[in-house]
Motif scaffolding. Structure first.
Motif, PDB file in Angstrom:
ATOM      1  N   ASP A 131       0.829  -1.218   0.000  1.00  0.00           N
ATOM      2  CA  ASP A 131       0.000   0.000   0.000  1.00  0.00           C
ATOM      3  C   ASP A 131       0.859   1.263   0.000  1.00  0.00           C
ATOM      4  OD1 ASP A 131       0.961  -0.177   2.551  1.00  0.00           O
ATOM      5  OD2 ASP A 131      -0.929   0.319   3.544  1.00  0.00           O
ATOM      6  N   VAL A 132       2.005   1.156  -0.638  1.00  0.00           N
ATOM      7  CA  VAL A 132       2.904   2.305  -0.739  1.00  0.00           C
ATOM      8  C   VAL A 132       3.027   2.720  -2.207  1.00  0.00           C
ATOM      9  CG1 VAL A 132       5.290   3.070  -0.393  1.00  0.00           C
ATOM     10  CG2 VAL A 132       4.188   1.627   1.320  1.00  0.00           C
ATOM     11  N   VAL A 157       4.862   6.609   2.683  1.00  0.00           N
ATOM     12  CA  VAL A 157       3.687   6.642   3.548  1.00  0.00           C
ATOM     13  C   VAL A 157       2.763   5.478   3.192  1.00  0.00           C
ATOM     14  CG1 VAL A 157       1.551   7.921   3.997  1.00  0.00           C
ATOM     15  CG2 VAL A 157       3.746   9.115   3.953  1.00  0.00           C
ATOM     16  N   ARG A 158       2.320   4.766   4.221  1.00  0.00           N
ATOM     17  CA  ARG A 158       1.383   3.671   3.966  1.00  0.00           C
ATOM     18  C   ARG A 158      -0.002   4.247   3.738  1.00  0.00           C
ATOM     19  NH1 ARG A 158       2.104  -1.452   7.543  1.00  0.00           N
ATOM     20  NH2 ARG A 158       0.768  -2.112   5.853  1.00  0.00           N
ATOM     21  N   LEU A 159      -0.616   3.817   2.653  1.00  0.00           N
ATOM     22  CA  LEU A 159      -1.880   4.414   2.252  1.00  0.00           C
ATOM     23  C   LEU A 159      -3.095   3.744   2.884  1.00  0.00           C
ATOM     24  CD1 LEU A 159      -0.849   4.856  -1.451  1.00  0.00           C
ATOM     25  CD2 LEU A 159      -1.416   6.733   0.091  1.00  0.00           C
ATOM     26  N   GLY A 160      -2.899   2.541   3.427  1.00  0.00           N
ATOM     27  CA  GLY A 160      -4.008   1.854   4.083  1.00  0.00           C
ATOM     28  C   GLY A 160      -5.228   1.793   3.182  1.00  0.00           C
ATOM     29  N   LYS A 161      -6.366   2.186   3.733  1.00  0.00           N
ATOM     30  CA  LYS A 161      -7.614   2.100   2.967  1.00  0.00           C
ATOM     31  C   LYS A 161      -7.642   3.064   1.776  1.00  0.00           C
ATOM     32  CE  LYS A 161      -9.918   3.685   6.639  1.00  0.00           C
ATOM     33  NZ  LYS A 161     -10.947   4.208   7.543  1.00  0.00           N
ATOM     34  N   TRP A 162      -6.748   4.043   1.796  1.00  0.00           N
ATOM     35  CA  TRP A 162      -6.727   4.992   0.679  1.00  0.00           C
ATOM     36  C   TRP A 162      -6.236   4.367  -0.616  1.00  0.00           C
ATOM     37  CZ3 TRP A 162      -8.779   9.583  -0.399  1.00  0.00           C
ATOM     38  CH2 TRP A 162      -9.450  10.224   0.638  1.00  0.00           C
ATOM     39  N   CYS A 186      -3.524  10.779   4.984  1.00  0.00           N
ATOM     40  CA  CYS A 186      -2.554   9.848   5.574  1.00  0.00           C
ATOM     41  C   CYS A 186      -1.470  10.550   6.389  1.00  0.00           C
ATOM     42  CB  CYS A 186      -1.897   8.997   4.488  1.00  0.00           C
ATOM     43  SG  CYS A 186      -3.049   7.900   3.665  1.00  0.00           S
TER      44      CYS A 186
END
Lengths: 178, 425
Positions: B364-365, B389-394, B412
């Motif tokens: 997720d990067v 930055v890890r985007l997670g659900k984004w 984020c």
């Protein structure tokens, strides 16, 4: 004392008066598309976030400019675009990792926040105090905390993200935001 | 301490300024083989359309700037050799310049392919102010210009040639324009955009020779598709190559560019390299490559100078990126825009409106991206790539709508309200 814009998204109602004020001050017309501060909308969450240049010390834009068209304003600490020197090459727009230097096709130049020379209209226009112009030190500590929480890390690390302890929490997004 | 810098482009100038600050008692000398004060090649397209004069291309504009800052600039001197034993630079004409620490920032030069007729009068590269003066002289209103190569440099001067009201033909060997910056679809859109504006574009076409022309045009460019384009001016933009020839026998090792370590030191102690000539660390791949871009040159210059001045600083790698304006159609590319193995991507293509955005992820990067027809907040792609930055659900949200990249970044990295409770408590 150096001052800085303090942005507090939780106080923003998305009224866009900052964008109106910014565009009017800088272009002479009420045209949010030309505002240097932008309010981002998060429909799913019903949230708004004003965002603009933080006048960062690294000044990526300034160092990347090939023709010395971005200069440090010694009075305000802002990094100002000298329009008559800018050739419009746009290198600063890709060098700025915050995405806050934008190219404007009409003028063929780049534009960014210059703190209105030390009297930022966005802050004056904001009715809820989401944008304030305060002593830089007052924003620094909170910003440091926020960034410490959000420090770059390899994907896969922090399966259980560290939780903030003791300190008053400001700007601490969960992993992946929202 | 004598710091000597060969080259007066962005890497050299940034290094000189950094050395001046960090090592105030030292001598800083910059050697430039061109006669002009240090200038930026990035400004040449604007010089070509007379939007700026020569002074507008200068890297530093203040009167006596270098002198006042204790930086000696020697123009019109060409380094011909390097004696790393005696620690001196050999100049054309026999002069030598001794150094304690040396920075090689000699940049690159345009490649001239061995085409029959390439040495004819009216065939030019476009790299220096001197080249530009020749081009301005010949690229008159209504004249026929053939541009060989539609890479980054070709495309960036394409606009200048159209603005000079020439009748322009572009010939590119590969199947699309800016092949090293754009994929098939985006490169295809740039081609269509140029054609709509009256430029003749040949892709997947090779030039066979530059012959004598006719009908009042002195040149004719013959292509492998059987066509021939008459020309008053031919501009060759097929790529650049690092200026390393003068290092032969010096012990400084070079491949595509000069090999450097993470301190930008070469294989020889006290000799550093920066900018287009250096094969530096790529942030994304972890490999050492020649990026030949302005922001990397500035990064290199600053880093090398820190190390030369005795403040060790390790290069974290530069993100390869570019921005291009082709007749008003703006394109950008960042990092691994072509994607990575096992990665994932998000894409939005609107050919009718000449809009395109492509994001590339690893987990997720964000690891790369490219865009067409976007000018707002494009730098944030660099920010997300470099900060990992890890985007997670984004990430999922971006896959649905990659144009929300700025929102993803803000969500984020900034608080969007979930701490309001804490603050008001």
């Amino acid at each position: 004392m150096l001052k800085a814009l303090k942005l507090e998204p939780e106080k923003c109602t998305g009224c866009l008066q900052c964008e109106m004020a910014c565009s009017f001050e800088n272009t002479g017309a009420f045209n949010p598309a030309k505002s240097r501060i932008k309010v981002f909308t998060f429909h799913d969450e019903g949230r708004f976030a004003p965002y603009t240049c933080t006048q960062c010390d690294e000044a990526w834009c300034m160092h990347a400019c090939p023709v010395e068209a971005i200069v440090l304003n010694m009075a305000t600490g802002s990094k100002d675009v000298l329009s008559d020197v800018c050739v419009g090459c746009k290198v600063c727009t890709i060098a700025c990792p915050f995405g806050t230097v934008n190219y404007e096709a009409d003028s063929g130049k780049v534009v960014k926040c210059d703190l209105c020379g030390g009297d930022p209209w966005c802050a004056k226009a904001c009715p809820t105090g989401a944008i304030t112009y305060v002593a830089a030190d007052d924003t620094g500590m909170e910003r440091m905390r926020a960034w410490a929480q959000q420090a770059p890390r390899e994907a896969g690390a922090h399966a259980n993200p560290p939780k903030a302890k003791e300190v008053q929490v400001f700007n601490v997004p969960q992993q992946g935001g929202l | 301490m004598r710091h000597v810098i060969i080259g007066a482009g962005p890497a050299g100038v940034v290094a000189a300024e950094t050395l001046r600050k960090l090592d105030p008692d030292s001598n800083v000398t910059m050697l430039s083989h061109e006669p002009e004060p240090p200038y930026s090649r990035m400004a040449i397209p604007y010089y070509l359309v007379e939007q700026v004069g020569e002074q507008g291309t200068w890297l530093r504009k203040g009167d006596g700037y270098f002198e006042n800052n204790g930086i000696t600039v020697r123009t019109g001197v060409k380094a011909e050799g390097l004696d790393t034993q005696a620690k001196q630079v050999k100049l054309a004409g026999g002069d030598t310049v001794p150094y304690d620490k040396l920075l090689i920032a000699t940049g690159s030069h345009p490649i001239v392919p061995p085409l029959p007729g390439v040495d004819r009068e009216g065939v030019h590269t476009c790299w220096t102010l001197e080249d530009s003066r020749h081009i301005i002289e010949r690229a008159k209103e209504g004249s026929r210009v053939v541009l060989i190569g539609a890479g980054f440099i070709g495309c960036i001067i394409l606009e200048s040639l159209v603005m000079r009201k020439t009748r322009l033909t572009v010939i590119e060997q590969q199947n699309r324009m800016v092949p090293r910056m754009m994929d098939d679809r985006a490169g295809g859109l740039i081609k269509k955009w140029c054609q709509d504006k009256g430029v003749t574009v040949h892709t997947s076409t090779t030039v066979e020779s530059i012959d004598e022309g006719g009908d009042g045009h002195p040149l004719a460019v013959r292509m492998d598709n059987g066509e021939s384009a008459q020309a008053d001016l031919v501009i060759v933009c097929v790529g650049v190559k690092a200026n390393t020839a003068f290092l032969e026998g010096s012990g400084v090792k070079a491949d595509q560019g000069i090999l450097v370590d993470r301190h930008l030191q070469t294989s020889v102690e006290d000799v550093y390299a920066a900018g287009d000539v250096a094969q530096g660390l790529d942030f994304n791949t972890g490999e050492y490559t020649v990026q030949a871009i302005q922001p990397t040159a500035a990064d290199h210059g600053r880093l090398a100078a820190n190390n030369m001045a005795g403040y060790p600083l390790k290069h974290q790698g530069s993100v390869n990126m570019n921005v291009l304006d082709t007749l008003g159609l703006i394109s950008t590319s960042f990092g691994m825009w072509m994607g990575v193995d096992g990665g994932d991507s998000a894409e939005l293509y609107d050919g009718d409106r000449f809009r395109y955005i492509n994001l590339q992820f690893k987990d997720d990067v964000l690891v790369g991206g490219s865009s067409l027809g976007m000018t707002d907040h494009v730098g944030v792609m660099r920010g997300l790539i470099q900060s990992k930055v890890r985007l997670g659900k984004w990430k999922e949200r971006l896959k649905n709508d990659p144009t929300r990249i700025m929102e993803a970044y803000i969500a984020c990295t900034q608080a969007i309200g979930h701490n309001a409770r804490v603050l008001s408590a």
